[in-house]
Write a protein that holds these residues in place. Structure first.
Motif, short mmCIF file in Angstrom:
data_model
loop_
_atom_site.label_atom_id
_atom_site.label_comp_id
_atom_site.label_asym_id
_atom_site.label_seq_id
_atom_site.Cartn_x
_atom_site.Cartn_y
_atom_site.Cartn_z
N PHE A 8 0.81 -1.21 0.00
CA PHE A 8 0.00 0.00 0.00
C PHE A 8 0.84 1.26 0.00
CE2 PHE A 8 -3.51 2.78 1.11
CZ PHE A 8 -4.49 2.24 0.31
N MET A 9 2.11 1.16 0.38
CA MET A 9 2.98 2.32 0.38
C MET A 9 3.78 2.42 -0.92
SD MET A 9 2.08 3.76 3.08
CE MET A 9 3.21 5.15 2.96
N GLY A 10 3.34 1.74 -1.96
CA GLY A 10 3.92 1.95 -3.29
C GLY A 10 4.89 0.90 -3.77
N PHE A 11 5.13 -0.18 -2.98
CA PHE A 11 6.01 -1.26 -3.44
C PHE A 11 5.18 -2.19 -4.32
CE2 PHE A 11 8.13 0.46 0.19
CZ PHE A 11 9.49 0.18 0.06
N ARG A 12 4.99 -1.79 -5.58
CA ARG A 12 4.02 -2.46 -6.44
C ARG A 12 4.48 -3.83 -6.92
NH1 ARG A 12 1.72 1.16 -11.09
NH2 ARG A 12 0.20 -0.55 -11.10
N SER B 30 5.45 -13.47 -13.40
CA SER B 30 5.40 -12.37 -12.43
C SER B 30 5.25 -11.03 -13.14
CB SER B 30 6.68 -12.34 -11.58
OG SER B 30 6.83 -13.53 -10.84
N GLU B 31 4.45 -10.16 -12.54
CA GLU B 31 4.22 -8.82 -13.08
C GLU B 31 5.14 -7.83 -12.39
OE1 GLU B 31 0.07 -7.58 -14.55
OE2 GLU B 31 0.27 -6.58 -12.61
N LEU B 32 5.87 -7.01 -13.17
CA LEU B 32 6.83 -6.07 -12.61
C LEU B 32 6.57 -4.66 -13.13
CD1 LEU B 32 8.51 -8.91 -13.61
CD2 LEU B 32 10.19 -7.85 -12.10
N TYR B 33 6.78 -3.68 -12.25
CA TYR B 33 6.63 -2.27 -12.60
C TYR B 33 7.99 -1.61 -12.44
CZ TYR B 33 1.71 -3.41 -12.14
OH TYR B 33 0.48 -3.99 -12.30
N VAL C 126 9.44 -4.06 -4.24
CA VAL C 126 10.23 -2.91 -4.69
C VAL C 126 9.31 -1.92 -5.41
CG1 VAL C 126 10.88 -4.04 -6.86
CG2 VAL C 126 12.32 -2.20 -5.93
N ARG C 127 9.61 -0.63 -5.24
CA ARG C 127 8.83 0.41 -5.92
C ARG C 127 9.22 0.51 -7.39
NH1 ARG C 127 9.63 3.20 -0.84
NH2 ARG C 127 7.60 3.59 0.13
N PRO C 128 8.31 1.01 -8.24
CA PRO C 128 8.63 1.15 -9.67
C PRO C 128 9.87 2.01 -9.92
CG PRO C 128 6.28 1.39 -9.33
CD PRO C 128 6.90 1.32 -7.97
N GLU C 129 10.03 3.09 -9.17
CA GLU C 129 11.18 3.96 -9.40
C GLU C 129 12.49 3.33 -8.97
OE1 GLU C 129 9.09 5.64 -5.62
OE2 GLU C 129 8.56 4.59 -7.48
#
Length: 374
Positions: A257-261, A341-344, A303-306
């Motif tokens: 929920f804190m952005g680790f998509r 697996s889906e990765l951003y 891990v976050r997308p950025e």
């Protein structure tokens, strides 16, 4: 401890205010709050102590219980169990109007036939405050939200952002010990949401009341709150400062929920201090351990997308690019690994749909949590 019959508490425990007594600057305590709808537990034992003047954000996805918790504090929903105390006095048996809290709703809830001034003064009228005292408070509240010149207009003549400021003025004019806000910015466009964030935090700092703010938007919570309460399935998952929640989530659901998509399931190969190496998505990856792990354990890398970047050659996760979008300073994309697996991720330049690429987490920015055994 859950309360067997909260309506039967003796009068001296029901938080009745004595004449001239104030709750401004009082500590608000939620002790074991439970709220059930039949067999469904919307709140499953909420414990939270809020200091005077704090700005608390209740953050979580739809259905997590955050609005239910707010409505219980407001008195709009009775508790199934638990207690609410303000300044040491129990208040969960009091009717909403007797708690003296200010409420800002998602839909503004303004009276369309009343002027801005009359809308703001409605709560004062309900409290029996009129005359010069009411006029002064209304004027001060309108000036606080920068709407003094709009006092004689009807709500329909104002913009969405102005209507929300009227709702805030109405909530604070009664000088409440606690202001409750239920996703107040969700109906505004992106530009207005950014402007109103600053408005709300500035008003909070000026009036000194405790604020409880419900949102599903992590950016709102991070920018506004002194502390964030992340909720899931009627329970509190983590409480901390915005920096704590952003940098150090303690559970994979909080991280998500804190952005680790990106969440990759794997198995731990080795552990060294606060770091571990896992095998996931066909690659060997290193992350910071957030829950106890040992070699052989199932683990999830978040891990976050950025912080998941496209690299030229070398080791990394082999993926196929599904989509890309430009966000001003960088390109962000979604891809699939060979295991599905889906990765951003982030890239310095656009990658073609269907192209092969390699992705690598930025050193020290991936987190590792316990996973499910295969």
């Amino acid at each position: 401890m859950p309360v067997q019959n909260p309506r039967q508490a003796p009068p001296q425990q029901q938080g009745q205010l004595k004449k001239g007594e104030s709750r401004q600057g009082a500590r608000l305590e939620l002790d074991g709050l439970r709220r059930s709808f039949g067999a469904y537990n919307a709140l499953d034992g909420i414990d939270l102590a809020i200091e005077p003047g704090e700005f608390i954000a209740l953050l979580g996805p739809s259905g997590c219980g955050k609005s239910t918790a707010l409505n219980c504090v407001a008195g709009l929903l009775p508790l199934t169990g638990g207690e609410i105390r303000l300044g040491g006095q129990r208040i969960d048996q009091l009717e909403p109007e007797k708690r003296g809290f200010g409420m800002v709703f998602q839909s503004y809830a303004l009276f369309p036939h009343m002027s801005v001034r009359r809308n703001v003064g409605f709560g004062l009228a309900m409290q029996g405050i009129g005359g010069a005292e009411a006029d002064k408070r209304i004027t001060d509240a309108l000036n606080l939200v920068r709407l003094g010149s709009q006092a004689d207009k009807l709500p329909g003549q104002l913009s969405g952002g102005q209507q929300q400021r009227v709702a805030i003025a109405r909530a604070v004019v009664i000088r409440p010990p606690v202001v409750l806000m239920d996703e107040p910015l969700s109906n505004l466009d992106a530009k207005l949401r950014l402007e109103m964030r600053a408005e709300i935090r500035g008003i909070h700092d000026q009036i000194g009341s405790t604020t409880i703010y419900v949102t599903h938007d992590q950016d709102e919570a991070l920018s506004l709150a002194d502390r964030i309460v992340v909720m899931s399935q009627g329970r509190i998952m983590q409480i901390g400062t915005p920096e704590d929640l952003y940098q150090r989530p303690v559970h994979v659901e909080v991280a998500d929920f804190m952005g680790f998509r990106t969440r990759l399931a794997g198995r731990v190969l080795s552990v060294s201090g606060s770091e571990a190496e896992i095998e996931a998505a066909g690659a060997r990856l290193t992350g910071t351990v957030r829950e106890p792990l040992k070699p052989g354990d199932a683990a999830i890398l978040s891990v976050r997308p950025e912080d998941l970047v496209a690299i030229e050659g070398g080791d990394g996760i082999q993926v196929t690019v599904n989509s890309m979008e430009y966000r001003g300073r960088a390109f962000f994309g979604m891809a699939h690994a060979t295991d599905g697996s889906e990765l951003y991720f982030r890239a310095d330049h656009a990658l073609l749909r269907g192209a092969a690429a390699r992705l690598q987490p930025v050193a020290g920015r991936a987190l590792l949590f316990k996973g499910q055994a295969a």
